[in-house]
Design an enzyme around this catalytic site. Structure first.
Site, PDB file in Angstrom:
ATOM      1  N   SER A  50      -3.876   6.466  -2.310  1.00 51.91           N
ATOM      2  CA  SER A  50      -5.256   5.966  -2.380  1.00 51.91           C
ATOM      3  C   SER A  50      -6.272   7.079  -2.133  1.00 51.91           C
ATOM      4  O   SER A  50      -6.044   7.992  -1.337  1.00 51.91           O
ATOM      5  CB  SER A  50      -5.444   4.887  -1.308  1.00 51.91           C
ATOM      6  OG  SER A  50      -6.812   4.598  -1.134  1.00 51.91           O
ATOM      7  N   TYR A  73     -10.833   5.745  -6.421  1.00 57.51           N
ATOM      8  CA  TYR A  73     -12.064   4.969  -6.310  1.00 57.51           C
ATOM      9  C   TYR A  73     -13.142   5.902  -6.857  1.00 57.51           C
ATOM     10  O   TYR A  73     -13.296   7.021  -6.382  1.00 57.51           O
ATOM     11  CB  TYR A  73     -12.345   4.591  -4.850  1.00 57.51           C
ATOM     12  CG  TYR A  73     -11.554   3.387  -4.384  1.00 57.51           C
ATOM     13  CD1 TYR A  73     -11.493   2.233  -5.152  1.00 57.51           C
ATOM     14  CD2 TYR A  73     -10.890   3.403  -3.160  1.00 57.51           C
ATOM     15  CE1 TYR A  73     -10.768   1.122  -4.718  1.00 57.51           C
ATOM     16  CE2 TYR A  73     -10.167   2.294  -2.719  1.00 57.51           C
ATOM     17  CZ  TYR A  73     -10.119   1.157  -3.513  1.00 57.51           C
ATOM     18  OH  TYR A  73      -9.408   0.072  -3.093  1.00 57.51           O
ATOM     19  N   THR A 132      -9.096   2.319  -9.944  1.00 56.67           N
ATOM     20  CA  THR A 132      -9.254   0.939  -9.472  1.00 56.67           C
ATOM     21  C   THR A 132     -10.682   0.467  -9.739  1.00 56.67           C
ATOM     22  O   THR A 132     -11.648   1.069  -9.266  1.00 56.67           O
ATOM     23  CB  THR A 132      -8.911   0.851  -7.976  1.00 56.67           C
ATOM     24  OG1 THR A 132      -7.556   1.276  -7.827  1.00 56.67           O
ATOM     25  CG2 THR A 132      -9.062  -0.572  -7.458  1.00 56.67           C
ATOM     26  N   LYS A 180      -6.717  -0.112 -13.035  1.00 54.48           N
ATOM     27  CA  LYS A 180      -6.118  -1.077 -12.102  1.00 54.48           C
ATOM     28  C   LYS A 180      -7.137  -2.167 -11.761  1.00 54.48           C
ATOM     29  O   LYS A 180      -8.302  -1.865 -11.460  1.00 54.48           O
ATOM     30  CB  LYS A 180      -5.676  -0.355 -10.829  1.00 54.48           C
ATOM     31  CG  LYS A 180      -5.088  -1.250  -9.743  1.00 54.48           C
ATOM     32  CD  LYS A 180      -4.475  -0.419  -8.623  1.00 54.48           C
ATOM     33  CE  LYS A 180      -3.847  -1.261  -7.528  1.00 54.48           C
ATOM     34  NZ  LYS A 180      -4.815  -1.829  -6.592  1.00 54.48           N
ATOM     35  N   HIS A 194      -5.779  -7.175  -6.684  1.00 52.93           N
ATOM     36  CA  HIS A 194      -5.918  -6.450  -5.418  1.00 52.93           C
ATOM     37  C   HIS A 194      -5.302  -7.267  -4.269  1.00 52.93           C
ATOM     38  O   HIS A 194      -5.811  -7.271  -3.147  1.00 52.93           O
ATOM     39  CB  HIS A 194      -7.402  -6.174  -5.145  1.00 52.93           C
ATOM     40  CG  HIS A 194      -7.675  -4.876  -4.430  1.00 52.93           C
ATOM     41  ND1 HIS A 194      -8.133  -3.756  -5.072  1.00 52.93           N
ATOM     42  CD2 HIS A 194      -7.572  -4.528  -3.122  1.00 52.93           C
ATOM     43  CE1 HIS A 194      -8.308  -2.786  -4.183  1.00 52.93           C
ATOM     44  NE2 HIS A 194      -7.970  -3.221  -2.993  1.00 52.93           N
TER      45      HIS A 194
HETATM   46  C1  FNR Z   1      -4.868  -2.391  -0.769  1.00 53.79           C
HETATM   47  N1  FNR Z   1      -5.032  -2.152  -2.131  1.00 53.79           N
HETATM   48  C2  FNR Z   1      -5.647  -0.997  -2.543  1.00 53.79           C
HETATM   49  N2  FNR Z   1      -5.760  -0.727  -3.875  1.00 53.79           N
HETATM   50  C3  FNR Z   1      -6.324   0.432  -4.299  1.00 53.79           C
HETATM   51  O1  FNR Z   1      -6.403   0.643  -5.498  1.00 53.79           O
HETATM   52  N3  FNR Z   1      -6.790   1.339  -3.388  1.00 53.79           N
HETATM   53  C4  FNR Z   1      -6.731   1.146  -2.048  1.00 53.79           C
HETATM   54  O2  FNR Z   1      -7.148   1.965  -1.259  1.00 53.79           O
HETATM   55  C5  FNR Z   1      -6.166  -0.080  -1.596  1.00 53.79           C
HETATM   56  N4  FNR Z   1      -6.088  -0.356  -0.266  1.00 53.79           N
HETATM   57  C6  FNR Z   1      -5.424  -1.493   0.164  1.00 53.79           C
HETATM   58  C7  FNR Z   1      -5.275  -1.719   1.529  1.00 53.79           C
HETATM   59  C8  FNR Z   1      -4.534  -2.809   1.967  1.00 53.79           C
HETATM   60  C9  FNR Z   1      -4.349  -3.008   3.436  1.00 53.79           C
HETATM   61  C10 FNR Z   1      -3.937  -3.684   1.039  1.00 53.79           C
HETATM   62  C11 FNR Z   1      -3.090  -4.852   1.481  1.00 53.79           C
HETATM   63  C12 FNR Z   1      -4.117  -3.484  -0.310  1.00 53.79           C
HETATM   64  C13 FNR Z   1      -4.439  -3.065  -3.125  1.00 53.79           C
HETATM   65  C14 FNR Z   1      -2.999  -2.683  -3.458  1.00 53.79           C
HETATM   66  O3  FNR Z   1      -2.941  -1.515  -4.210  1.00 53.79           O
HETATM   67  C15 FNR Z   1      -2.325  -3.807  -4.273  1.00 53.79           C
HETATM   68  O4  FNR Z   1      -3.112  -4.121  -5.382  1.00 53.79           O
HETATM   69  C16 FNR Z   1      -2.094  -5.051  -3.434  1.00 53.79           C
HETATM   70  O5  FNR Z   1      -1.589  -4.698  -2.165  1.00 53.79           O
HETATM   71  C17 FNR Z   1      -1.133  -6.012  -4.128  1.00 53.79           C
HETATM   72  O6  FNR Z   1      -0.996  -7.208  -3.404  1.00 53.79           O
HETATM   73  P1  FNR Z   1       0.279  -7.517  -2.462  1.00 53.79           P
HETATM   74  O7  FNR Z   1       1.456  -7.576  -3.355  1.00 53.79           O
HETATM   75  O8  FNR Z   1       0.351  -6.399  -1.473  1.00 53.79           O
HETATM   76  O9  FNR Z   1      -0.057  -8.815  -1.811  1.00 53.79           O
END
Ligand code: FNR
Length: 387
Positions: free
Chosen positions: A128, A152, A178, A260, A284
């Protein structure tokens, strides 16, 4: 190749002969409950929480339950090969570690633990932008492991170009941009605790090591940390981008680019028209739009719309090997595993992550074989029924 990943099952049973049981549960659907007892309330709320009522977090899981695998018999599936190559990245199974920011709120080693665990297993990690360690430090911990970078998209082009240049130099091969988080959703679990890690200067490592970002500060982060944090946070807030700005990314990135957060087939078509290489069908993890369509429900239409033009990846709700198989059957080339490995980290740092990921791969390997598939390419629409 037989038991390449399933071997973890034998390893666990054999340890039982010496009266050892696994240090953490092997049931990924229980990880959240187990981790709750081990994590501080702020970080636990941040990881587990969703947008608004949490309805989309639940919907993500419910969508998996509505698809059922139809096992086939006598297919000679004892020897299996789960390896695939996605956008030029070879991987032992169609599973990557999703970009998750601010991992040091979960464990002091944060992304370094993820990088080491991923490298040990050969599983690609997606780092990330909001990481707690700089992308260079994470690359070093990841060594020869395959790695992608999640962007980002900052509203200052010089900072964006600088981040991309650094990521390229540090060996990140694919860019995942994203699009769904240009501002944070209403997240009651975080709001109720007034908990936002970024404001505590966590998850800002890439900013504080970025020459273009530092050049724009009147005072260094050491002299005036709150001001530096504010500038970084505002660089990503309220800054929705437009389709006609995508060429900027192409100009500054030589490798594949995936978008994404895609949930509508027309957006997937636009991604293809814009010359992107892939999309990640994702909401997400239900963290952005409360009431949004379950990511798995969005997947088949998107795969039908662009599957022949783009690499379609998937995340949001993947917990088990069966979930991976279902997403593949609905048109994904690979999935991103999110919260489960973060809970693994909460339980046991690098060891916990390895345990969780090995478990998911073993489960996938066994489920694939027991349902009659020898390779990932054998999985298709006929592998599932919608009930
Ligand atoms: C994320 N996700 C996320 N996505 C991204 O593109 N950049 C990021 O910094 C983050 N940070 C982040 C923090 C936390 C704590 C979570 C739980 C999720 C989203 C991540 O990439 C992904 O899309 C989701 O976690 C998918 O859902 P599940 O399967 O974890 O429930």
């Amino acid at each position: 190749m037989a038991g390449q990943h399933a071997g973890y099952q034998n390893e666990i049973y054999l340890q039982g002969l010496a009266d050892h049981v696994p240090p953490f549960t092997t049931d990924p659907t229980r990880l959240e409950d187990v981790a709750r007892d081990r994590m501080e309330p702020g970080p636990f709320g941040y990881v587990s929480g969703g947008a608004g009522s949490g309805d989309t977090v639940l919907a993500n899981r419910a969508a998996f339950a509505r698809r059922r695998i139809v096992p086939r018999m006598l297919t000679d599936a004892t020897t299996r090969d789960l390896s695939v190559t996605v956008l030029g990245t070879p991987m032992p199974a169609p599973v990557l570690l999703a970009p998750v920011g601010v991992q040091s709120i979960v464990h002091p080693d944060g992304e370094l633990a993820t990088a080491r665990a991923a490298a040990a297993l050969g599983v690609p990690m997606v780092l990330s932008t909001a990481s707690s360690y700089s992308l260079e430090d994470v690359a070093e911990a990841n060594g020869d492991g395959p790695r992608w970078f999640q962007l980002y998209w900052p509203n200052e082009p010089e900072v964006c170009a600088s981040l991309l240049e650094r990521a390229k130099r540090a060996g990140y091969s694919t860019l995942a941009v994203t699009l769904d988080t240009w501002t944070l959703a209403w997240r009651p679990r975080d709001l109720d605790q007034a908990y936002l890690p970024f404001l505590r200067a966590t998850g800002v490592a890439n900013a504080f090591t970025d020459p273009a970002f530092l050049a724009g500060l009147a005072k260094s982060p050491q002299e005036d940390q709150p001001m530096a944090v504010l500038r970084w946070v505002s660089m990503f807030t309220g800054t929705d981008k437009r389709w006609d700005q995508l060429p900027f990314l192409r100009e500054h990135w030589d490798g594949p680019i995936v978008l994404k957060g895609i949930q509508h087939p027309d957006d997937a078509r636009r991604a293809a028209d814009a010359g992107m290489d892939g999309v990640v069908v994702s909401n997400h993890g239900g963290r952005q739009v409360d009431g949004a369509i379950a990511a798995l429900d969005a997947l088949p239409e998107i795969a039908a719309a662009v599957g022949d033009r783009l690499t379609v990846l998937f995340d949001s709700g993947v917990r088990t090997g069966a979930d991976v198989l279902k997403a593949l059957a609905l048109g994904a080339s690979a999935v991103l595993l999110g919260r489960p490995y973060v809970y693994g980290m909460a339980l046991g740092g690098e060891t916990g992550i390895r345990h969780v990921v090995r478990g998911v791969l073993a489960d996938l390997d066994l489920t694939l074989g027991l349902s009659g598939h020898r390779t990932i390419a054998d999985v298709g629409p006929d592998s599932l029924r919608h009930v």
